[in-house]
Design a protein around this motif. Structure first.
Motif, PDB file in Angstrom:
ATOM      1  N   SER A   1       7.963  -0.559  -3.393  1.00  0.00           N
ATOM      2  CA  SER A   1       7.909   0.873  -3.141  1.00  0.00           C
ATOM      3  C   SER A   1       7.122   1.626  -4.183  1.00  0.00           C
ATOM      4  CB  SER A   1       9.336   1.441  -3.085  1.00  0.00           C
ATOM      5  OG  SER A   1       9.995   1.220  -4.308  1.00  0.00           O
ATOM      6  N   SER A   2       6.566   0.960  -5.160  1.00  0.00           N
ATOM      7  CA  SER A   2       5.725   1.625  -6.151  1.00  0.00           C
ATOM      8  C   SER A   2       4.637   0.666  -6.575  1.00  0.00           C
ATOM      9  CB  SER A   2       6.564   2.064  -7.350  1.00  0.00           C
ATOM     10  OG  SER A   2       7.039   0.949  -8.055  1.00  0.00           O
ATOM     11  N   THR A   3       3.620   1.212  -7.232  1.00  0.00           N
ATOM     12  CA  THR A   3       2.506   0.358  -7.610  1.00  0.00           C
ATOM     13  C   THR A   3       1.948   0.768  -8.945  1.00  0.00           C
ATOM     14  OG1 THR A   3       0.354  -0.474  -6.924  1.00  0.00           O
ATOM     15  CG2 THR A   3       0.794   1.824  -6.429  1.00  0.00           C
TER      16      THR A   3
ATOM     17  N   GLY B   1      -3.588  -0.079  -7.479  1.00  0.00           N
ATOM     18  CA  GLY B   1      -3.784  -0.103  -6.040  1.00  0.00           C
ATOM     19  C   GLY B   1      -5.255   0.001  -5.701  1.00  0.00           C
TER      20      GLY B   1
ATOM     21  N   ARG C   1      -6.323   3.604  -4.741  1.00  0.00           N
ATOM     22  CA  ARG C   1      -5.951   4.743  -5.573  1.00  0.00           C
ATOM     23  C   ARG C   1      -7.160   5.449  -6.156  1.00  0.00           C
ATOM     24  NH1 ARG C   1      -2.013   6.233  -3.566  1.00  0.00           N
ATOM     25  NH2 ARG C   1      -1.506   7.514  -5.351  1.00  0.00           N
TER      26      ARG C   1
ATOM     27  N   THR D   1      -0.895   8.598  -8.171  1.00  0.00           N
ATOM     28  CA  THR D   1       0.336   7.904  -8.531  1.00  0.00           C
ATOM     29  C   THR D   1       1.146   8.854  -9.409  1.00  0.00           C
ATOM     30  OG1 THR D   1      -0.723   5.732  -8.486  1.00  0.00           O
ATOM     31  CG2 THR D   1       1.325   5.924  -9.744  1.00  0.00           C
TER      32      THR D   1
ATOM     33  N   GLN E   1       8.997   9.189  -2.393  1.00  0.00           N
ATOM     34  CA  GLN E   1       8.640   8.059  -1.543  1.00  0.00           C
ATOM     35  C   GLN E   1       8.781   8.411  -0.068  1.00  0.00           C
ATOM     36  OE1 GLN E   1      11.056   4.824  -3.008  1.00  0.00           O
ATOM     37  NE2 GLN E   1       9.623   4.325  -4.641  1.00  0.00           N
TER      38      GLN E   1
ATOM     39  N   TYR F   1       4.488   9.335  -1.426  1.00  0.00           N
ATOM     40  CA  TYR F   1       3.860   9.259  -2.743  1.00  0.00           C
ATOM     41  C   TYR F   1       4.150   7.927  -3.422  1.00  0.00           C
ATOM     42  CZ  TYR F   1       3.076  14.304  -2.464  1.00  0.00           C
ATOM     43  OH  TYR F   1       2.675  15.559  -2.080  1.00  0.00           O
ATOM     44  N   GLN F   2       3.108   7.353  -4.047  1.00  0.00           N
ATOM     45  CA  GLN F   2       3.302   6.182  -4.890  1.00  0.00           C
ATOM     46  C   GLN F   2       3.965   6.631  -6.187  1.00  0.00           C
ATOM     47  OE1 GLN F   2       2.704   3.081  -4.148  1.00  0.00           O
ATOM     48  NE2 GLN F   2       1.486   3.253  -2.284  1.00  0.00           N
ATOM     49  N   THR F   3       5.000   5.919  -6.613  1.00  0.00           N
ATOM     50  CA  THR F   3       5.736   6.305  -7.814  1.00  0.00           C
ATOM     51  C   THR F   3       5.965   5.101  -8.715  1.00  0.00           C
ATOM     52  OG1 THR F   3       7.875   5.925  -6.730  1.00  0.00           O
ATOM     53  CG2 THR F   3       6.981   8.164  -6.615  1.00  0.00           C
TER      54      THR F   3
END
Length: 279
Positions: free
Chosen positions: A30-32, A35, A38, A46, A68, A72-74
């Motif tokens: 659930s996050s990165t 990427g 990005r 992020t 999320q 949004y990437q978190t």
């Protein structure tokens, strides 16, 4: 009803009842940190959330779940809490691993860490301070805490010695069990604060005397939330920081030192406002 802040260069008031923090956990899926998409023009940033002392990244759970949900990437890295000379370079290395734009969010002592770590990083498009320190170059947090009355921290901490790798002895600061709720999280349920106290992460006393080496808010636009019933960082000190930085400011009425837990919706909206304004 939820807080609906508006944003200007001047302070505005955000009001509303606290909502419960969602019990959700950050997972690799659930996050990165890196990427492929990005760095593309127009890509969403992020969002990096940095915790402070006496706490860990789980304090952001309610905010992360909302971000999320909105796509949004978190990432909420573990702040080492060993002092600015260690913590700021560590966070800077995390930021360097992220491809594309970043909105950098911090709570409490984490604000001092991002203020140092984000300096000179062109990918950091916005800083968001949630009841956080925003020191200037050459300043020390311990001195700043005495600038305005109202903090209960000095009377609530217990020092515990620990060995440094070089053979010297450092001091970890913990909030005492009988002081934790009043000083840190008075607007949360007692059962919640008991868990928070039992699982708190101490931070090095050297953090209070470390000298800030850079002030990222001088070159990066900032947003900020004042917790009006904060007993850790006095609200007057928070207002001083954010006025000096020219931040877009809201106030969470009745909030303790942890508005990201007691006011997660308002906190999320503030972060999203920073995203939209800098996107």
């Amino acid at each position: 009803m939820p807080v609906r802040p508006t944003f200007t260069r001047r302070r505005v008031i955000a009001t509303g009842a606290a909502t419960a923090a969602a019990a959700t956990f950050l997972t690799p899926g659930s996050s990165t940190a890196v990427g492929a998409d990005r760095g593309k023009p127009g890509a969403r940033p992020t969002i990096v959330l940095v915790h402070g002392g006496f706490a860990d990244a789980s304090g952001w759970n309610g905010v992360i779940s909302r971000l999320q949900h909105d796509g949004y990437q978190t990432i909420a890295p573990a702040n080492p809490l060993r002092g600015l000379p260690t913590d700021a370079p560590y966070l800077a290395s995390v930021l360097a691993s992220i491809s594309g734009p970043i909105v950098l969010v911090a709570h409490s002592y984490g604000g001092a860490v991002i203020t140092n770590a984000a300096a000179g990083n062109p990918n950091v498009k916005a800083l968001v301070y949630i009841a956080a320190f925003a020191p200037d170059e050459g300043e020390q947090l311990g001195v700043l805490l005495n600038k305005f009355p109202g903090s209960l921290i000095a009377d609530s901490v217990q020092g515990v010695p620990y060995p440094n790798i070089d053979g010297t002895t450092g001091t970890d600061l913990y909030l005492r069990a009988d002081k934790f709720r009043a000083a840190f999280a008075a607007d949360l349920p007692l059962a919640t604060t008991r868990l928070m106290q039992a699982t708190q992460r101490p931070f090095s006393a050297s953090s209070l005397t470390d000298v800030t080496q850079a002030a990222a808010w001088r070159t990066i636009p900032s947003w900020a939330m004042v917790a009006t019933q904060d007993k850790a960082i006095p609200p007057a000190l928070e207002r001083f920081f954010y006025q000096r930085a020219g931040s877009h400011v809201i106030e969470a009425q009745g909030a303790s030192h942890v508005p990201m837990i007691s006011h997660p919706t308002a906190t999320t909206r503030l972060i999203q406002s920073a995203v939209k304004a800098t996107g």
